[in-house]
Write a protein that holds these residues in place. Structure first.
Motif, mmCIF file in Angstrom:
data_model
loop_
_atom_site.group_PDB
_atom_site.id
_atom_site.type_symbol
_atom_site.label_atom_id
_atom_site.label_comp_id
_atom_site.label_asym_id
_atom_site.label_seq_id
_atom_site.Cartn_x
_atom_site.Cartn_y
_atom_site.Cartn_z
ATOM 1 N N UNK A 15 0.857 -4.298 10.690
ATOM 2 C CA UNK A 15 0.028 -3.117 10.462
ATOM 3 C C UNK A 15 -1.104 -3.440 9.482
ATOM 4 N N UNK A 16 -0.768 -4.118 8.395
ATOM 5 C CA UNK A 16 -1.763 -4.436 7.371
ATOM 6 C C UNK A 16 -2.810 -5.431 7.869
ATOM 7 N N UNK A 17 -2.417 -6.294 8.815
ATOM 8 C CA UNK A 17 -3.333 -7.321 9.311
ATOM 9 C C UNK A 17 -4.164 -6.869 10.511
ATOM 10 N N UNK A 18 -3.685 -5.879 11.259
ATOM 11 C CA UNK A 18 -4.327 -5.535 12.528
ATOM 12 C C UNK A 18 -4.827 -4.103 12.635
ATOM 13 N N UNK A 19 -4.212 -3.180 11.915
ATOM 14 C CA UNK A 19 -4.608 -1.774 12.011
ATOM 15 C C UNK A 19 -6.036 -1.580 11.510
ATOM 16 N N UNK A 20 -6.845 -0.853 12.251
ATOM 17 C CA UNK A 20 -8.261 -0.682 11.906
ATOM 18 C C UNK A 20 -8.453 -0.044 10.535
ATOM 19 N N UNK A 21 -7.558 0.864 10.174
ATOM 20 C CA UNK A 21 -7.696 1.532 8.886
ATOM 21 C C UNK A 21 -7.188 0.727 7.714
ATOM 22 N N UNK A 22 -6.325 -0.272 7.977
ATOM 23 C CA UNK A 22 -5.696 -1.038 6.906
ATOM 24 C C UNK A 22 -6.107 -2.510 6.894
ATOM 25 N N UNK A 23 -6.869 -2.939 7.876
ATOM 26 C CA UNK A 23 -7.027 -4.363 8.172
ATOM 27 C C UNK A 23 -7.404 -5.211 6.950
ATOM 28 N N UNK A 24 -6.598 -6.261 6.707
ATOM 29 C CA UNK A 24 -6.884 -7.278 5.704
ATOM 30 C C UNK A 24 -6.780 -8.634 6.387
#
Length: 263
Positions: free
Chosen positions: A133-142
């Motif tokens: 989620x943290x690597x791929x989600x548009x709102x969370x992307x890192x």
């Protein structure tokens, strides 16, 4: 804790000094809480796995770890509502069944060790979904390196009390490092550096494929570890145990084929 210290140190050098990738800021309180949760769950998975190795042979530990794709698919559905093709889920059945069979045929079975191992396996699966989620989600992307930069120091802080509770003599061990222990100390540094590379690769695979694929690929490593551990430690195995391990590996191969066809 040594692994996470190396990850924090090398990530800082890579981003801040060498500027391999731009430094990303944490965007929100929600994102920070997810990073903290990721760090704590990661620590739990590693500590649980290490504790289980005191009671279970490496071969059986790796066989139980092969059920990670099952937990990953479950958590991915519960958290992100992401569904795979039914054939993919069907391929996970022999993965889990093989471990159940191997458990019944394992001469060195230990209930507490098994509970710690299965708990670590579930935690590892949850970590994979959360990092996805943290690597791929548009709102969370890192990016992978920045996520490791923020995650590692939190993990170090979380592990400090665990170290002193579970390993009260650890400072004495480090203080007594003499000529006879220098080689082991060098191995520890090398091992920690490799952990940075392993965790970074782990994040990159999750970003460009999926959390479930990462865990299934990890089972290929597990199969090799089973064979090597039996050769090195000479722990006893039964025909039933070997049959269970084999079923798990075949399930992993079937999963890879279904993912390729239904991509």
């Amino acid at each position: 804790m040594c692994h996470m210290s190396a990850c924090a140190f090398l990530s800082y050098i890579s981003i801040v000094i060498l500027k391999i990738v731009p430094l990303q800021r944490v965007k929100s309180r929600s994102q920070f809480l997810k990073i903290v949760t990721l760090s704590i769950v990661f620590c739990g998975s590693v500590v649980g796995g290490n504790v289980s190795l005191r009671f279970l042979p490496v071969s059986f530990n790796q066989a139980v770890g092969a059920t990670t794709p099952f937990f990953t698919a479950l958590f991915a559905y519960l958290i992100t509502f992401k569904r795979e093709a039914w054939v993919t889920y069907a391929c996970l059945v022999p993965v889990v069944t093989g471990v159940i069979i191997a458990s019944g045929g394992e001469p060195s079975f230990h209930l507490f060790g098994f509970i710690m191992c299965i708990s670590a396996t579930a935690a590892r699966a949850f970590k994979s979904v959360l990092q996805g989620i943290l690597l791929s989600d548009e709102g969370e992307k890192m990016d992978s390196m920045n996520l490791l930069l923020y995650m590692a120091p939190i993990a170090v802080v979380a592990l400090i009390p665990a170290v002193f509770i579970m390993e009260p003599t650890v400072l004495e061990v480090f203080a007594s490092v003499g000529d006879q222990h220098k080689f082991m100390f060098i191995i520890l540094i090398l091992n920690s550096t490799m952990a940075y590379a392993a965790n970074l690769s782990n994040f990159l695979v999750t970003k460009y494929t999926s959390a479930l694929t990462l865990q299934v690929l990890g089972n290929a490593k597990g199969a090799v570890a089973v064979v090597i551990s039996i050769l090195i430690f000479q722990n006893p195995v039964t025909v039933i145990g070997i049959g269970g391990y084999t079923m798990t590996v075949l399930g992993v191969i079937a999963y890879g084929e279904t993912k390729r066809r239904f991509k």
